[in-house]
Enzyme design. Structure first.
Site, PDB file in Angstrom:
ATOM      1  CB  ILE A 186      -0.985  -0.019   1.185  1.00 12.84           C
ATOM      2  CG1 ILE A 186      -1.900  -1.258   1.028  1.00 12.84           C
ATOM      3  CG2 ILE A 186      -1.810   1.273   1.217  1.00 12.84           C
ATOM      4  CD1 ILE A 186      -3.083  -1.329   1.965  1.00 12.84           C
ATOM      5  CB  ALA A 246       4.841   2.389   0.837  1.00 12.13           C
ATOM      6  CE  LYS A 247       5.279  -1.436   8.050  1.00 13.71           C
ATOM      7  NZ  LYS A 247       6.276  -0.646   8.798  1.00 13.71           N
ATOM      8  N   GLY A 248       4.023  -2.940   3.266  1.00 16.82           N
ATOM      9  CA  GLY A 248       3.628  -4.156   2.575  1.00 16.82           C
ATOM     10  C   GLY A 248       3.439  -5.274   3.571  1.00 16.82           C
TER      11      GLY A 248
END
Ligand code: NAD
Length: 427
Positions: A62, A107-109
């Site tokens: 995201i 962001a982050k995943g």
């Protein structure tokens, strides 16, 4: 729901921010933009298990906001990963990078998996498959992932290798697509310890501002990467670590612990419980096991939360007796707990400031890869101190000038930086 809760913390300063920038509607639109990520990538990852069966895992990346630069944020492997949680963490990354003055967005995943249920080969295949699904959206000038909960340098090494294979390139600069790589694979010195070191630097600045004495009594919840390194650096600076814990429980001794000895014991036993009888501490017979709830309720100078999100909530906030909370995990207080504790006059050093050491050193890793440099750990920590010291002084100044708490002051500083760019993009 988690995102809503986290965003509520920032919404509290919306009116204040409107007054500061002397705009109304523009700020409304700005907050609307921040409320949504710019891009959500959902992927399905088929992996062949050792028994020959194919299992399909769910993953996310995201990308919340890139007004200030390429997206930046970790990838976590966890059975409870969900879109809402990743979105919340991506948003926090946007704020954190802006706060400490990095030219990066947020962001982050994540992959919904219990990594302990996979063999090493399966874990490698899963990690490589994730890269095959998102490679178009990442790169040093697009989005730069890093390790997070349950991911590490080995996983970043697999990922960067897969990325270079897909692009059929051996351009060293492209290694800056991932940070938190192993040192042998162009990772940065000091990255492992960076978040704990950053927490120590911020706490030292706080102690200096309030002219407190150094023998402060500290309790740390969580003894993983961040909690252990924080403990190690605080111990070196003369703080007294009276309580430590992991997911299975904690230990307490009024004499204080040496974290290195506790870590040795934890490695042997697989848990921290019972590790109060190590080294000289044992001679005094003052140590004992405690529960995580008891640790949270100790009457200490500093309670450092280095485990999970939402550990202090409306039902236990009233029981907290610490004078200061160092939020070294992300989001350890719910919005209600934050409100209750502030009303009671506790000082909360917010996550976006206290745990930003990791992303700052990740940025240094990008710089080293892009400029073909190799910094010593001393240089990394020196530069880290410069960034954090500046951010802390800026936040403190805002806190004093506006008479607001440290979290609100941090939001004002970070939002202001993003807002300046937003104004040029959406006239
Ligand atoms: P980790 O998995 O290495 O350590 C987590 C620790 O918390 C472990 O000791 C675990 O036993 C303990 N724990 C889990 N549940 C607990 C519970 N209910 N009560 C007490 N302890 C419990 O993870 P980490 O990398 O140290 O990250 C910790 C937190 O810091 C996370 O919120 C993470 O998002 C945040 N964070 C990490 C970094 C980083 O660089 N690693 C950077 C910024 C923020």
């Amino acid at each position: 729901m988690i995102f809503e809760n986290s965003f509520k913390k920032i919404l509290k300063i919306k009116n204040l921010f409107k007054n500061l920038v002397k705009e109304d509607k523009k700020v409304d639109y700005f907050f609307e933009i921040l409320k949504k990520p710019q891009r959500e990538i959902k992927v399905y990852l088929p992996v062949k298990r050792e028994n020959g069966e194919i299992e399909i895992f769910e993953g996310y990346r995201i990308q919340h906001n890139n007004f200030l630069g390429p997206y930046k944020g970790g990838i976590r492997y966890f059975s409870e990963v969900n879109e809402d949680e990743i979105n919340t963490l991506a948003f926090l990354m946007t704020i954190k990078c802006a706060l400490v003055g990095l030219p990066l967005g947020g962001a982050k995943g994540g992959i919904k998996v219990d990594p302990k249920s996979l063999s090493e080969k399966e874990l490698e295949n899963l990690s490589r498959e994730y890269v095959r699904k998102i490679y178009d959206f990442i790169g040093p000038d697009k989005d730069v992932p890093a390790p997070d909960v349950n991911t590490n340098a080995k996983i970043m090494d697999w990922m960067v290798d897969e990325y270079l294979k897909i692009l059929n390139s051996n351009d060293k600069k492209l290694k800056a697509t991932f940070t938190g790589k192993s040192i042998e694979n162009d990772g940065s010195e000091g990255r492992e310890e960076a978040t704990g070191k950053g927490g120590e630097i911020i706490l030292e600045k706080f102690v200096e501002k309030l002219k407190l004495q150094k023998t402060l009594r500290v309790a740390i919840q969580g003894f993983g990467n961040v909690g252990y390194n924080l403990a190690k650096f605080l111990y070196q600076k003369g703080y007294k670590l009276v309580a430590l814990s992991d997911s299975k429980g904690g230990i307490y001794s009024e004499e204080g612990f040496n974290p290195e000895l506790v870590m040795e014991c934890k490695k042997e036993k697989g848990m921290i419980s019972g590790c109060y009888c190590v080294g000289s501490v044992c001679d005094s017979k003052l140590g004992k096991d405690i529960t995580n709830e008891e640790l949270l309720e100790l009457d200490v100078d500093v309670l450092a939360l280095a485990a999970l999100e939402n550990v202090v909530h409306k039902d236990n906030a009233d029981k907290i007796k610490a004078k200061t909370i160092l939020e070294i995990a992300n989001n350890p207080l719910t919005e209600e707990a934050d409100e209750i504790l502030n009303k009671r006059g506790l000082i909360i050093i917010p996550d976006i400031l206290a745990n930003s050491g990791g992303v700052i050193v990740s940025y240094f890793e990008m710089l080293q890869n892009l400029n073909n440099e190799k910094w010593s750990k001393e240089k990394v920590f020196e530069e880290l101190e410069k960034y954090l010291s500046k951010a802390f002084d800026e936040v403190w100044k805002i806190k004093e000038e506006l008479n607001i708490d440290l979290r609100k002051a941090s939001f004002v500083l970070a939002l202001n930086r993003i807002y300046e760019k937003y104004k040029t993009l959406y006239q």
